[in-house]
Design a protein around this motif. Structure first.
Motif, PDB file in Angstrom:
ATOM      1  N   GLY A  47       0.777  -1.229   0.000  1.00 50.74           N
ATOM      2  CA  GLY A  47       0.000   0.000   0.000  1.00 50.74           C
ATOM      3  C   GLY A  47       0.811   1.283   0.000  1.00 50.74           C
ATOM      4  N   GLN A  48       2.128   1.177  -0.019  1.00 49.24           N
ATOM      5  CA  GLN A  48       2.984   2.362  -0.026  1.00 49.24           C
ATOM      6  C   GLN A  48       3.613   2.522  -1.409  1.00 49.24           C
ATOM      7  OE1 GLN A  48       5.352   3.324   3.154  1.00 49.24           O
ATOM      8  NE2 GLN A  48       3.836   2.728   4.660  1.00 49.24           N
ATOM      9  N   ALA A  49       3.616   3.764  -1.909  1.00 48.54           N
ATOM     10  CA  ALA A  49       4.190   4.035  -3.216  1.00 48.54           C
ATOM     11  C   ALA A  49       5.668   3.671  -3.252  1.00 48.54           C
ATOM     12  CB  ALA A  49       4.009   5.506  -3.573  1.00 48.54           C
ATOM     13  N   VAL A  50       6.093   3.144  -4.388  1.00 45.53           N
ATOM     14  CA  VAL A  50       7.485   2.774  -4.616  1.00 45.53           C
ATOM     15  C   VAL A  50       8.050   3.769  -5.628  1.00 45.53           C
ATOM     16  CG1 VAL A  50       8.969   0.990  -5.612  1.00 45.53           C
ATOM     17  CG2 VAL A  50       7.074   0.331  -4.144  1.00 45.53           C
ATOM     18  N   PRO A  51       9.220   4.359  -5.355  1.00 45.83           N
ATOM     19  CA  PRO A  51       9.781   5.320  -6.308  1.00 45.83           C
ATOM     20  C   PRO A  51      10.131   4.653  -7.638  1.00 45.83           C
ATOM     21  CG  PRO A  51      11.369   4.858  -4.564  1.00 45.83           C
ATOM     22  CD  PRO A  51      10.095   4.154  -4.204  1.00 45.83           C
ATOM     23  N   ARG A  52       9.899   5.382  -8.721  1.00 45.59           N
ATOM     24  CA  ARG A  52      10.259   4.867 -10.044  1.00 45.59           C
ATOM     25  C   ARG A  52      11.718   5.181 -10.323  1.00 45.59           C
ATOM     26  NH1 ARG A  52       5.918   3.456 -13.909  1.00 45.59           N
ATOM     27  NH2 ARG A  52       7.696   3.220 -15.255  1.00 45.59           N
ATOM     28  N   ASP A  53      12.385   4.270 -10.970  1.00 41.06           N
ATOM     29  CA  ASP A  53      13.773   4.459 -11.359  1.00 41.06           C
ATOM     30  C   ASP A  53      13.797   4.655 -12.871  1.00 41.06           C
ATOM     31  OD1 ASP A  53      16.477   4.114 -12.134  1.00 41.06           O
ATOM     32  OD2 ASP A  53      16.847   2.878 -10.371  1.00 41.06           O
ATOM     33  N   PRO A  54      14.341   5.755 -13.367  1.00 39.34           N
ATOM     34  CA  PRO A  54      14.362   5.994 -14.809  1.00 39.34           C
ATOM     35  C   PRO A  54      15.142   4.931 -15.587  1.00 39.34           C
ATOM     36  CG  PRO A  54      15.677   7.654 -13.666  1.00 39.34           C
ATOM     37  CD  PRO A  54      14.979   6.838 -12.617  1.00 39.34           C
ATOM     38  N   ARG A  55      16.004   4.203 -14.909  1.00 38.80           N
ATOM     39  CA  ARG A  55      16.771   3.148 -15.586  1.00 38.80           C
ATOM     40  C   ARG A  55      15.908   1.934 -15.932  1.00 38.80           C
ATOM     41  NH1 ARG A  55      21.308   2.577 -11.167  1.00 38.80           N
ATOM     42  NH2 ARG A  55      19.407   2.691  -9.969  1.00 38.80           N
ATOM     43  N   ALA A  56      14.721   1.815 -15.335  1.00 37.81           N
ATOM     44  CA  ALA A  56      13.850   0.663 -15.619  1.00 37.81           C
ATOM     45  C   ALA A  56      13.452   0.628 -17.089  1.00 37.81           C
ATOM     46  CB  ALA A  56      12.614   0.695 -14.729  1.00 37.81           C
ATOM     47  N   GLY A  57      13.209   1.791 -17.689  1.00 42.55           N
ATOM     48  CA  GLY A  57      12.855   1.845 -19.111  1.00 42.55           C
ATOM     49  C   GLY A  57      13.982   1.336 -19.992  1.00 42.55           C
ATOM     50  N   THR A  58      15.194   1.734 -19.673  1.00 39.13           N
ATOM     51  CA  THR A  58      16.363   1.275 -20.428  1.00 39.13           C
ATOM     52  C   THR A  58      16.542  -0.222 -20.258  1.00 39.13           C
ATOM     53  OG1 THR A  58      17.434   3.401 -20.148  1.00 39.13           O
ATOM     54  CG2 THR A  58      18.850   1.559 -20.719  1.00 39.13           C
ATOM     55  N   LEU A  59      16.354  -0.701 -19.044  1.00 37.52           N
ATOM     56  CA  LEU A  59      16.464  -2.131 -18.773  1.00 37.52           C
ATOM     57  C   LEU A  59      15.406  -2.899 -19.564  1.00 37.52           C
ATOM     58  CD1 LEU A  59      17.841  -4.400 -17.209  1.00 37.52           C
ATOM     59  CD2 LEU A  59      16.247  -3.943 -15.333  1.00 37.52           C
ATOM     60  N   ALA A  60      14.189  -2.359 -19.607  1.00 37.88           N
ATOM     61  CA  ALA A  60      13.103  -3.006 -20.357  1.00 37.88           C
ATOM     62  C   ALA A  60      13.447  -3.092 -21.836  1.00 37.88           C
ATOM     63  CB  ALA A  60      11.800  -2.244 -20.157  1.00 37.88           C
ATOM     64  N   GLU A  61      14.030  -2.034 -22.389  1.00 34.72           N
ATOM     65  CA  GLU A  61      14.407  -2.043 -23.805  1.00 34.72           C
ATOM     66  C   GLU A  61      15.513  -3.064 -24.086  1.00 34.72           C
ATOM     67  OE1 GLU A  61      15.584   1.951 -24.675  1.00 34.72           O
ATOM     68  OE2 GLU A  61      13.540   2.725 -24.383  1.00 34.72           O
ATOM     69  N   ARG A  62      16.422  -3.222 -23.161  1.00 30.76           N
ATOM     70  CA  ARG A  62      17.537  -4.151 -23.337  1.00 30.76           C
ATOM     71  C   ARG A  62      17.146  -5.596 -23.032  1.00 30.76           C
ATOM     72  NH1 ARG A  62      22.037  -2.483 -19.697  1.00 30.76           N
ATOM     73  NH2 ARG A  62      23.109  -4.184 -20.757  1.00 30.76           N
ATOM     74  N   PHE A  63      16.034  -5.793 -22.330  1.00 31.96           N
ATOM     75  CA  PHE A  63      15.644  -7.135 -21.894  1.00 31.96           C
ATOM     76  C   PHE A  63      15.430  -8.059 -23.081  1.00 31.96           C
ATOM     77  CE2 PHE A  63      12.784 -10.356 -20.120  1.00 31.96           C
ATOM     78  CZ  PHE A  63      13.524 -10.737 -19.019  1.00 31.96           C
ATOM     79  N   TRP A  64      14.594  -7.658 -24.023  1.00 34.96           N
ATOM     80  CA  TRP A  64      14.390  -8.418 -25.263  1.00 34.96           C
ATOM     81  C   TRP A  64      14.648  -7.468 -26.420  1.00 34.96           C
ATOM     82  CZ3 TRP A  64      15.059 -12.905 -23.810  1.00 34.96           C
ATOM     83  CH2 TRP A  64      14.292 -13.584 -22.876  1.00 34.96           C
ATOM     84  N   PRO A  65      15.891  -7.303 -26.822  1.00 33.36           N
ATOM     85  CA  PRO A  65      16.188  -6.373 -27.910  1.00 33.36           C
ATOM     86  C   PRO A  65      15.540  -6.800 -29.227  1.00 33.36           C
ATOM     87  CG  PRO A  65      18.144  -7.646 -27.319  1.00 33.36           C
ATOM     88  CD  PRO A  65      17.062  -8.004 -26.345  1.00 33.36           C
ATOM     89  N   ALA A  66      15.145  -5.803 -30.001  1.00 29.21           N
ATOM     90  CA  ALA A  66      14.544  -6.085 -31.323  1.00 29.21           C
ATOM     91  C   ALA A  66      15.586  -6.727 -32.220  1.00 29.21           C
ATOM     92  CB  ALA A  66      14.025  -4.798 -31.934  1.00 29.21           C
ATOM     93  N   GLY A  67      15.148  -7.751 -32.944  1.00 32.99           N
ATOM     94  CA  GLY A  67      16.026  -8.527 -33.796  1.00 32.99           C
ATOM     95  C   GLY A  67      16.540  -7.784 -34.948  1.00 32.99           C
TER      96      GLY A  67
END
Length: 67
Positions: A47-67
């Protein structure tokens, strides 16, 4: 648990892994990972807000890179 998503995250994080108690998570950005959805930021914990980390977006893009 062992799996494709966990393995990919450890590869990107250069093997950083550990077990942490609830108190160690206070004020930290958190995310979930699985092979289907990739990286999913967590918005709240107990029930408590968790701070967002701007690096999560970069990590998401690198997780499954486009072929």
């Amino acid at each position: 648990l062992p799996g494709i998503g966990r393995g990919r995250l450890l590869e990107l994080a250069r093997g950083a892994e550990g077990r942490h108690g609830r108190s160690a998570l206070e004020g930290k950005s958190l995310l979930l990972v699985n092979a289907v959805r990739g990286v999913v930021p967590i918005a709240s914990l107990d029930g408590q807000a968790v701070p967002r980390d701007p690096r999560a977006g970069t990590l998401a893009e690198r997780f499954w890179p486009a072929g």
